[in-house]
Design a protein around this motif. Structure first.
Motif, PDB file in Angstrom:
ATOM      1  N   PHE A   1       3.824  43.562  28.067  1.00 15.32           N
ATOM      2  CA  PHE A   1       2.433  43.666  28.499  1.00 15.32           C
ATOM      3  C   PHE A   1       2.255  43.550  30.004  1.00 15.32           C
ATOM      4  O   PHE A   1       1.257  44.000  30.545  1.00 15.32           O
ATOM      5  N   GLY A   2       3.189  42.902  30.685  1.00 14.64           N
ATOM      6  CA  GLY A   2       3.045  42.709  32.115  1.00 14.64           C
ATOM      7  C   GLY A   2       2.374  41.393  32.456  1.00 14.64           C
ATOM      8  O   GLY A   2       2.508  40.397  31.733  1.00 14.64           O
TER       9      GLY A   2
ATOM     10  N   ALA B   1       7.039  44.039  40.259  1.00 14.18           N
ATOM     11  CA  ALA B   1       6.176  42.866  40.198  1.00 14.18           C
ATOM     12  C   ALA B   1       6.347  42.130  38.869  1.00 14.18           C
ATOM     13  O   ALA B   1       6.356  40.891  38.820  1.00 14.18           O
ATOM     14  N   VAL B   2       6.489  42.897  37.782  1.00 14.05           N
ATOM     15  CA  VAL B   2       6.701  42.282  36.471  1.00 14.05           C
ATOM     16  C   VAL B   2       8.069  41.612  36.425  1.00 14.05           C
ATOM     17  O   VAL B   2       8.222  40.504  35.886  1.00 14.05           O
ATOM     18  N   GLU B   3       9.067  42.262  36.988  1.00 13.55           N
ATOM     19  CA  GLU B   3      10.403  41.662  37.061  1.00 13.55           C
ATOM     20  C   GLU B   3      10.353  40.294  37.736  1.00 13.55           C
ATOM     21  O   GLU B   3      11.014  39.347  37.308  1.00 13.55           O
ATOM     22  N   GLN B   4       9.571  40.198  38.806  1.00 10.87           N
ATOM     23  CA  GLN B   4       9.471  38.943  39.550  1.00 10.87           C
ATOM     24  C   GLN B   4       8.937  37.824  38.655  1.00 10.87           C
ATOM     25  O   GLN B   4       9.440  36.692  38.674  1.00 10.87           O
ATOM     26  N   GLU B   5       7.920  38.142  37.863  1.00 12.44           N
ATOM     27  CA  GLU B   5       7.362  37.158  36.936  1.00 12.44           C
ATOM     28  C   GLU B   5       8.392  36.775  35.863  1.00 12.44           C
ATOM     29  O   GLU B   5       8.554  35.592  35.526  1.00 12.44           O
TER      30      GLU B   5
ATOM     31  N   GLY C   1      -4.237  39.412  34.109  1.00  8.90           N
ATOM     32  CA  GLY C   1      -5.141  39.588  35.233  1.00  8.90           C
ATOM     33  C   GLY C   1      -4.832  40.808  36.074  1.00  8.90           C
ATOM     34  O   GLY C   1      -5.681  41.276  36.840  1.00  8.90           O
ATOM     35  N   LYS C   2      -3.642  41.342  35.915  1.00  7.79           N
ATOM     36  CA  LYS C   2      -3.242  42.532  36.672  1.00  7.79           C
ATOM     37  C   LYS C   2      -3.034  43.729  35.753  1.00  7.79           C
ATOM     38  O   LYS C   2      -3.439  44.847  36.069  1.00  7.79           O
ATOM     39  N   HIS C   3      -2.399  43.494  34.620  1.00  8.31           N
ATOM     40  CA  HIS C   3      -2.121  44.575  33.675  1.00  8.31           C
ATOM     41  C   HIS C   3      -2.901  44.431  32.373  1.00  8.31           C
ATOM     42  O   HIS C   3      -3.036  45.391  31.632  1.00  8.31           O
ATOM     43  N   TYR C   4      -3.390  43.217  32.119  1.00  8.76           N
ATOM     44  CA  TYR C   4      -4.228  42.990  30.946  1.00  8.76           C
ATOM     45  C   TYR C   4      -5.053  41.736  31.200  1.00  8.76           C
ATOM     46  O   TYR C   4      -4.729  40.901  32.054  1.00  8.76           O
ATOM     47  N   ASN C   5      -6.129  41.596  30.439  1.00  8.34           N
ATOM     48  CA  ASN C   5      -6.953  40.390  30.474  1.00  8.34           C
ATOM     49  C   ASN C   5      -6.974  39.764  29.091  1.00  8.34           C
ATOM     50  O   ASN C   5      -6.946  40.465  28.070  1.00  8.34           O
ATOM     51  N   LYS C   6      -7.035  38.453  29.055  1.00  8.71           N
ATOM     52  CA  LYS C   6      -7.116  37.736  27.784  1.00  8.71           C
ATOM     53  C   LYS C   6      -8.540  37.792  27.252  1.00  8.71           C
ATOM     54  O   LYS C   6      -9.492  37.512  27.977  1.00  8.71           O
TER      55      LYS C   6
ATOM     56  N   ILE D   1      16.494  39.828  35.794  1.00 11.25           N
ATOM     57  CA  ILE D   1      16.596  41.094  35.068  1.00 11.25           C
ATOM     58  C   ILE D   1      16.155  42.241  35.957  1.00 11.25           C
ATOM     59  O   ILE D   1      15.189  42.125  36.707  1.00 11.25           O
ATOM     60  N   LYS D   2      16.864  43.329  35.896  1.00  9.56           N
ATOM     61  CA  LYS D   2      16.486  44.569  36.573  1.00  9.56           C
ATOM     62  C   LYS D   2      16.160  45.583  35.492  1.00  9.56           C
ATOM     63  O   LYS D   2      17.032  46.018  34.740  1.00  9.56           O
TER      64      LYS D   2
END
Length: 517
Positions: A385-386, A84-88, A389-394, A101-102
């Motif tokens: 960080f990823g 999911a992070v790769e997609q972003e 909203g999914k891995h961290y919040n501001k 990137i993989k």
């Protein structure tokens, strides 16, 4: 120690400290350490994040680039949300360098061995964290980068201090790009704060490894569910040298050759009274029940052992933000105590670097990616960080709060890029820049900084010596057996495999290096 530092080296360190952090504003942890710091020269500052979290103007990607996929191999994980992070990241990279990137995470279950197999088999891949840097560079496992950095990473070259690039240079060729973070390394502990507070442990009183023994005794007696001193097959007390007035200068980490600062002579650390006494101490702790019985083979990562309550501290290389780093990884408040002085040496500068494989089909694009993780805060925070909203919040524009069990927390910033591009963790000291400045100011400069061992003449011996060390190391440092007969057997094999030839070659090169200073 200070008396051995030349004035030139001290002035160089002062200059590096004065330049440190001038261009950026970062995070992380783990046992691998390493380092550099962001030392941007005026006019070449790394871009900062805007209020919307967007990068300021970054280097434009050359027009007409064909789409490519890049592979990146890092320690840690595996994290369930990597895809999911790769997609972003890939959506962001398209307009930058038209690449995807993989991310390949290699757990701490002997990741260096896995990469060595990839290298030996000629596997095609792009970028890799540099385990066994000197050995692999000498073998030709990595591409020379001097032309690539001049063409595709000018911004990174302009802001990184030349000393770090010098440490990554072997036989006249630059083979890796160091992480921009702290200048030096120090070995120490990360303790579970709740346990420290519960028993009133004075961790600041720890000056030597032996000083943790009363704490181990307390945990053994009062916390039966916790291992007083947890070990696994990759992490042991080998982190703590029995010879603090020395330096490991062969570059491998698995050859027992140290340089004695007092004599400037190189010796086999396993063939010394101090190592024998250190291993006897560990054996005593094992017999007292302080060390887990399967320490030589256990595959539980230290952070996971602390997280689950199986252990109460971790150990290894520490940095100025290790309190935050280990708090994040263990998912509970941790406190840090470093044991050895912070030292700036060639090996510490080599500790966290990225290389481009000689088998890479897209080395130019790989270098463009490396340039971005040194200069683009949006990409860097996505990678380390990823997803917001999914891995961290501001918390605010510069500060974030990690989401527990989010599925992405193992791509640590100490591994790659420019750590000072990272957001602040809400529990992190907001004076991070000052932490780095103080850390660097306290650092001691190696008397042989800049020495890089050319192992070409002894490559066959080095391979054999590494195998022998790995065969015995876990058993010796786990405390499972009486160390004296094992040391005798090990040293006999090391001698037969040519350790004297390696020591002689190291000494010859060291003498020439010192004579030329």
């Amino acid at each position: 120690m200070a008396s051995k530092r030349s004035m030139t080296l001290l002035l160089s360190l002062v200059l590096m400290i004065g330049m440190v952090l001038s261009g950026c504003s970062g995070n992380n942890a783990g046992n691998s350490a390493g380092t550099t710091d962001s030392t941007a020269k005026p006019g070449n500052e790394a871009p900062a994040a805007t209020e919307k979290g967007e990068a300021t103007k970054a280097p434009d990607a050359p027009a007409g680039l064909e789409p490519v996929e890049l592979s990146l191999y890092l320690p840690g994980g595996p994290d369930k949300d990597v895809a999911a992070v790769e997609q972003e990241i890939n959506a962001y990279l398209k307009d930058k360098i038209n690449a995807t990137i993989k991310i390949n995470q290699l757990s701490w279950d002997k990741p260096a061995d896995k990469v060595n197999l990839m290298i030996q088999s000629g596997e095609v891949f792009d970028m890799v964290f540099t385990w066994n840097f000197m050995t692999n560079a000498a073998k030709g496992a990595y591409l020379p980068l001097e032309e690539l950095i001049d063409t595709h990473a000018k911004e990174t070259k302009a802001q990184i201090h030349p000393a770090y690039l010098q440490a990554a240079t072997v036989n006249g060729h630059l083979y890796a790009i160091p992480t921009e973070k702290e200048l030096g390394q120090s070995v120490g502990f990360a303790f579970d704060k709740a346990i420290v507070d519960k028993y009133g442990f004075d961790i600041n009183s720890i000056k030597r490894l032996e000083d943790i023994e009363p704490m181990l005794k307390t945990i053994k007696e009062k916390e039966p569910a916790i291992s007083p001193l947890f070990m696994n097959h990759t992490d042991s007390l080998s982190w703590f040298t029995a010879y603090p007035n020395s330096e490991d200068i062969d570059g491998s980490g698995d050859i027992p050759t140290l340089l004695d600062y007092d004599t400037m002579k190189i010796f086999n650390e396993y063939d010394t009274p101090a190592m024998t006494e250190r291993l006897k101490l560990i054996r005593k702790w094992y017999e007292a029940g302080y060390i887990n019985k399967n320490g030589a083979t256990d595959k539980t990562e230290l952070k996971d052992a602390v997280k689950s309550g199986k252990a109460w501290f971790t150990y290894g290389n520490m940095n100025p933000t290790s309190t935050n780093d280990w708090t994040r990884l263990a998912e509970k408040p941790m406190v840090i105590k470093t044991l050895l002085p912070v030292q700036v040496g060639t090996k510490s500068l080599q500790g966290s670097m990225l290389a481009i494989s000689r088998t890479s089909k897209n080395p130019e694009r790989a270098m463009m990616f490396i340039n971005l993780i040194h200069t683009d805060p949006v990409l860097y925070n996505l990678l380390t960080f990823g997803t917001e909203g999914k891995h961290y919040n501001k918390v605010d524009d510069k500060t974030v709060e990690f989401i527990p069990d989010s599925g992405y927390n193992s791509v640590s910033s100490w591994m790659i890029g420019n750590v000072l591009l990272n957001y602040l963790n809400k529990d992190e000291d907001p004076k991070r820049v000052q932490l780095y400045t103080d850390w660097n100011a306290a650092a001691e400069t190696s008397p042989v900084i800049g020495f890089v061992f050319d192992s070409t003449k002894v490559q066959s011996q080095i391979g054999a010596l590494i195998n022998i060390t790995k065969q015995y190391k876990n058993t010796l440092f786990s405390g499972e057996k009486d160390p004296e007969p094992i040391l005798k057997e090990m040293n006999g094999k090391l001698k037969a495999a040519g350790i004297d030839a390696v020591i002689n070659e190291l000494q010859t090169q060291m003498d020439a290096f010192l004579a030329a200073k």
